[in-house]
Design a protein around this motif. Sequence first.
Motif, short mmCIF file in Angstrom:
data_model
loop_
_atom_site.label_atom_id
_atom_site.label_comp_id
_atom_site.label_asym_id
_atom_site.label_seq_id
_atom_site.Cartn_x
_atom_site.Cartn_y
_atom_site.Cartn_z
N LYS A 85 14.09 48.09 54.52
CA LYS A 85 13.19 47.44 53.57
C LYS A 85 13.55 45.96 53.43
CE LYS A 85 13.06 51.80 51.02
NZ LYS A 85 13.47 52.48 49.78
N GLN A 86 12.65 45.21 52.83
CA GLN A 86 12.82 43.76 52.75
C GLN A 86 13.63 43.35 51.53
OE1 GLN A 86 9.10 41.80 53.34
NE2 GLN A 86 10.00 39.78 53.63
N VAL A 87 14.50 42.36 51.75
CA VAL A 87 15.29 41.77 50.68
C VAL A 87 14.80 40.35 50.43
CG1 VAL A 87 17.60 41.07 49.93
CG2 VAL A 87 17.31 43.16 51.28
N VAL B 21 6.31 37.65 47.08
CA VAL B 21 6.76 39.04 47.21
C VAL B 21 5.55 39.96 47.36
CG1 VAL B 21 8.01 40.91 46.08
CG2 VAL B 21 8.82 38.55 45.84
N ILE B 22 4.56 39.75 46.50
CA ILE B 22 3.36 40.59 46.55
C ILE B 22 2.70 40.51 47.92
CG2 ILE B 22 1.04 40.87 45.61
CD1 ILE B 22 2.16 39.99 42.91
N GLU B 23 2.57 39.29 48.44
CA GLU B 23 1.90 39.12 49.73
C GLU B 23 2.66 39.83 50.85
OE1 GLU B 23 1.74 34.90 49.94
OE2 GLU B 23 -0.02 34.74 48.62
N ASP B 24 4.00 39.71 50.85
CA ASP B 24 4.79 40.36 51.89
C ASP B 24 4.77 41.87 51.76
OD1 ASP B 24 5.37 37.86 52.79
OD2 ASP B 24 7.55 38.05 52.69
N VAL B 25 4.94 42.37 50.53
CA VAL B 25 4.96 43.82 50.33
C VAL B 25 3.59 44.42 50.61
CG1 VAL B 25 5.25 45.65 48.61
CG2 VAL B 25 6.90 43.78 48.73
N ASN B 26 2.53 43.77 50.15
CA ASN B 26 1.18 44.27 50.43
C ASN B 26 0.91 44.27 51.92
OD1 ASN B 26 0.79 44.58 47.73
ND2 ASN B 26 -0.75 42.97 47.50
N GLY B 27 1.42 43.25 52.62
CA GLY B 27 1.25 43.21 54.07
C GLY B 27 1.92 44.39 54.75
N GLN B 28 3.10 44.77 54.25
CA GLN B 28 3.77 45.94 54.80
C GLN B 28 2.96 47.21 54.53
OE1 GLN B 28 7.77 46.18 53.29
NE2 GLN B 28 8.05 43.97 53.46
N LEU B 29 2.43 47.29 53.32
CA LEU B 29 1.68 48.49 52.93
C LEU B 29 0.45 48.67 53.78
CD1 LEU B 29 1.94 48.26 49.06
CD2 LEU B 29 3.15 49.82 50.55
N VAL C 105 0.84 62.48 37.40
CA VAL C 105 1.58 62.60 38.64
C VAL C 105 0.60 62.92 39.76
CG1 VAL C 105 3.41 63.86 39.81
CG2 VAL C 105 3.55 63.47 37.36
N PRO C 106 0.64 62.18 40.87
CA PRO C 106 -0.25 62.47 41.97
C PRO C 106 0.01 63.85 42.55
CG PRO C 106 0.81 60.32 42.22
CD PRO C 106 1.49 61.03 41.11
N ALA C 107 -1.02 64.42 43.14
CA ALA C 107 -0.87 65.75 43.73
C ALA C 107 -0.06 65.68 45.02
CB ALA C 107 -2.25 66.35 44.01
N THR C 108 -0.06 64.53 45.70
CA THR C 108 0.66 64.39 46.95
C THR C 108 2.12 64.12 46.67
OG1 THR C 108 0.16 62.05 47.00
CG2 THR C 108 -1.36 63.51 48.15
N SER C 109 2.97 64.30 47.71
CA SER C 109 4.40 64.08 47.53
C SER C 109 4.78 62.62 47.61
CB SER C 109 5.17 64.86 48.61
OG SER C 109 4.81 64.40 49.90
N GLN C 110 3.87 61.78 48.07
CA GLN C 110 4.12 60.34 48.12
C GLN C 110 3.29 59.64 47.07
OE1 GLN C 110 6.29 58.87 49.85
NE2 GLN C 110 6.72 59.98 51.72
N PRO C 111 3.73 58.46 46.64
CA PRO C 111 2.92 57.71 45.68
C PRO C 111 1.51 57.48 46.21
CG PRO C 111 5.10 56.77 45.88
CD PRO C 111 4.99 57.82 46.93
N THR C 112 0.54 57.73 45.37
CA THR C 112 -0.85 57.64 45.79
C THR C 112 -1.33 56.21 45.83
OG1 THR C 112 -1.27 59.78 44.79
CG2 THR C 112 -3.19 58.40 45.22
N PRO C 113 -1.96 55.79 46.94
CA PRO C 113 -2.45 54.42 47.03
C PRO C 113 -3.68 54.20 46.17
CG PRO C 113 -3.08 55.63 48.99
CD PRO C 113 -2.21 56.54 48.18
N SER C 114 -3.90 52.95 45.80
CA SER C 114 -5.13 52.56 45.14
C SER C 114 -5.65 51.32 45.82
CB SER C 114 -4.89 52.28 43.65
OG SER C 114 -4.07 51.14 43.51
N ASN C 115 -6.82 50.87 45.42
CA ASN C 115 -7.44 49.73 46.08
C ASN C 115 -6.80 48.44 45.59
OD1 ASN C 115 -9.25 51.39 47.41
ND2 ASN C 115 -10.60 51.46 45.63
N ILE C 116 -5.93 47.90 46.39
CA ILE C 116 -5.31 46.62 46.05
C ILE C 116 -5.58 45.65 47.18
CG2 ILE C 116 -3.04 47.20 47.00
CD1 ILE C 116 -1.85 45.59 44.71
#
Length: 411
Positions: free
Chosen positions: A263-265, A297-305, A336-347
């Motif tokens: 992950k990014q530091v 940070v937001i731009e880099d993390v969103n780019g990864q997502l 809590v999302p039904a899936t085991s991973q955090p559920t994405p939303s429109n960002i």
Amino acid sequence: MTAVSPVLPDEQRAILALWTEVNASLSAYHKLITSFGTAELAWQAKAEAWRQLGIHHTHLARHEQPEQTQASIDKIQQALNDGRYGLLFSDQPDYPAQLLQIYDPPPLLFYRGNHARLHQAQIAVVGSRKPTAHAQKITFDIAQYLAQAGYIITSGLAMGVDKRAHLGALAQTDTEYQGRTIGVMGTGIDVNYPNHHDKLFTQIIDQGGCIISELLPHTQPHKHTFPRRNRLVAGLSLATIVTEATIQSGSLITARLTSEQGKQVFAIPSHIDNSNAEGCHHLIREGATLIYHPQQVIEDVNGQLDYDNNGYRPAQQNHKLSDSHQPSHAAETASVPATSQPTPSNIKSPSSVIVVPEHLTLVYEQLDWHGQDLDALLVSTELTPPQLIGQLMELELLGVISVQGGRYLRV
């Protein structure tokens, strides 16, 4: 009236029994599970079988007193019934899936507050226990900004940067954005440390945040319990921001673990003679991403997502940085999302937040987060004193700069 917690099934009681008898030792616990297959079989095994595996003699001594182990489990069951804290096991869907990806995930987590936060996109903010006043402000502002952008701020509940990160995330006037922080403890879930952080613990829980610990209840602070906490801070988060840290800071452990997890530091730079920021400068030299605004940070993390399938996304987004640092105490309910991973939303990829009128850009570009005095600005801008003071007043009224000790700096 508090709902009674279901009675723990045999396998979960066995997991708790092992965790109690090995005193939360990850290596001993995983050695037993690997050797016997299940917690129940490991707990039913004789002490001699444990001894042959090289289990420490203090663990063996506890294993030979099963009645004491049973009593400890009964106390935990009673605490669950009383609603003093909750408990998640690693094979449950409510357990944060991102922790299962680290090298040594804990078999269980004790929690207080809204554990649904564990399933939302998190960014860790860490740093010195004795930050400068400047670093405290930067930390608070970054955490507040990222929380308003939809991210959960995860930190270690320590003095200094950790506390400012939690408070920044909590400083939301709109109830929609409250409670977006997770505190990872280096003590038992029922041991508030540092002692004077009681108010912070209460505020996190009351506003809808969450506090977690892998350690057994009543576990007191120890020099060995805090480094292991750092791997959970890193493991839960998409990235880690170090706002200020000395070269010996435990925050560099979190940064290293973040990097080892792929992950990014991010690191905030400072003056080269600021010994309190040597850790940040070291991280940048070693490849951490230099940032001077949380938007980066937001731009880099969103780019990864956009390119991975982890499913992490903030639930909601608002890029306006609030002027108010006064938190509200209303709690936010999250499902809590039904899936085991955090559920994405429109960002969406954000655009620039700060818009400075063209006639003020010359002055604004001379400013940074460290601050400039009036004399230096007169030299760099070549404006007359009345012109400069007038433009600084405009920038201050726009809320994009502030004045501290006679120095003008960006907000």
